[in-house]
Scaffold this active site. Structure first.
Site, short mmCIF file in Angstrom:
data_model
loop_
_atom_site.label_atom_id
_atom_site.label_comp_id
_atom_site.label_asym_id
_atom_site.label_seq_id
_atom_site.Cartn_x
_atom_site.Cartn_y
_atom_site.Cartn_z
CE LYS A 1 -3.71 -1.99 2.11
NZ LYS A 1 -4.72 -2.28 3.31
CE LYS B 1 -8.86 -11.99 1.97
NZ LYS B 1 -8.24 -12.09 2.53
CE LYS C 1 -13.18 -6.79 5.89
NZ LYS C 1 -12.73 -7.48 5.63
#
Length: 337
Positions: free
Chosen positions: A112, A197, A200
């Protein structure tokens, strides 16, 4: 009895991956065999740019869905992280044991931070230190086991390192936990990108089945799932990731085995149809129970209030012991009247 701790972060709507990879196991197995604590880790949602109202809304929704998935407050402890001050109290103490190098080696931080640097920005300090907060979440309760996906195993290893280091330097205070990774459907992959993956927090909606998706929406998403070149249905995770993902989802929903299921199909179309119907049926009782719980918000609030009280009573003695062990002066009690 073995103590188990696990948490779920309210950074997005919960997905089929969350359910098949974790929540179903928590409800069907973990809460029955152990002293289990399950937490909506809302403090972790603050490590990135966020809408405060959305975090609150998703925190409540996550707690409600955990109950809808089968968590029973008579069998386990369900609570919200920020409702128990001991998490933040212990996190700072553990930051005083962790090293900068350990934090910067965490894969999620590195990835990130690199993306933000490419954009000319920088990440929040809390993104660097949140693995220590995750360690505090676990160590505060003396958890023996931490059910996690394989992408979180590195954080449990850090937790183990910090517990051992603290115990060696300041005296035996913490239980050293171990990670447990579900053997079946530990990772459900994105239907549009089967090498990634089903997360969410992902914004590629067509590839993600959310727990509250209507049946027709589920069917459309599965029907549009990316498959692979060739027409035969074979289970090959490396060479045919799209088909493998569908077979793994179908197996997880029906109790089958992906390789064996592959032999029953002569076309992708029928595989997609059966997978979609299996997903719809698995999610049907969850969605129905969620509707019931939303109609009785006082029940959910009561569960979270009682859960926080129970969690606080479990965590406070150990966190107080850690404060004493590391050298902090205990509070002066009120003089007797």
């Amino acid at each position: 009895m073995t103590r188990v701790f696990s948490g779920i972060k309210p950074t997005g709507h919960l997905t089929l991956g969350n359910y098949l990879g974790a929540m179903r196991q928590w409800a069907a197995v973990d809460q029955h065999r152990s002293d289990a604590l399950f937490c909506v880790v809302d403090l972790h949602a603050l490590t990135v740019d966020h809408d405060p109202a959305r975090v609150r809304r998703l925190s409540r929704q996550a707690a409600t869905l955990l109950l809808a998935a089968g968590l029973d407050p008579e069998l386990c402890t369900l609570f919200v992280q920020s409702h128990v001050d001991e998490h933040a109290r212990l996190s700072y103490v553990l930051e005083c044991v962790a090293t900068d190098g350990e934090m910067r080696r965490m894969i999620q931080y590195r990835e990130k931070a690199a993306r933000e640097r490419e954009r000319g920005g920088s990440v929040r300090l809390s993104l660097l230190t949140y693995p220590v907060l995750m360690a505090a979440d676990i160590l505060a309760y003396g958890a023996d086991e931490v059910p996690v996906g394989d992408d979180q195993a590195q954080h449990v290893e850090l937790t183990r390192d910090l517990a051992v280091r603290f115990n060696q330097r300041y005296g035996g205070t913490f239980v050293v936990p171990r990670a447990t990774v579900p053997k079946v459907a530990a990772r459900v992959m994105n239907l549009q990108d089967p090498t990634s993956k089903m997360g969410k927090s992902d914004d590629s909606g067509p590839g993600i089945v959310y727990l509250l998706d209507e049946p027709e929406v589920v069917r459309k998403k599965v029907a549009r799932a990316v498959t692979d070149s060739g027409r035969d249905v074979v289970y090959d995770r490396e060479g045919r990731p799209g088909v493998a993902n569908l077979l793994e989802v179908l197996a997880a929903c029906t109790g089958g085995e992906p390789g064996a299921l592959a032999g029953a199909y002569g076309s992708y179309g029928q595989l997609k149809k059966d997978t979609a119907e299996a997903v719809v049926e698995v999610l049907r009782p969850v969605r129905a129970r969620h509707r019931e719980l939303c109609a009785d918000p006082g029940f959910v609030e009561g569960v979270l209030r009682t859960g926080a009280e129970k969690a606080r009573a479990m965590a406070r003695p150990r966190v107080d012991a850690a404060y004493r062990a590391i050298g902090l002066l205990p509070p002066v009690p009120n003089a007797a009247r």
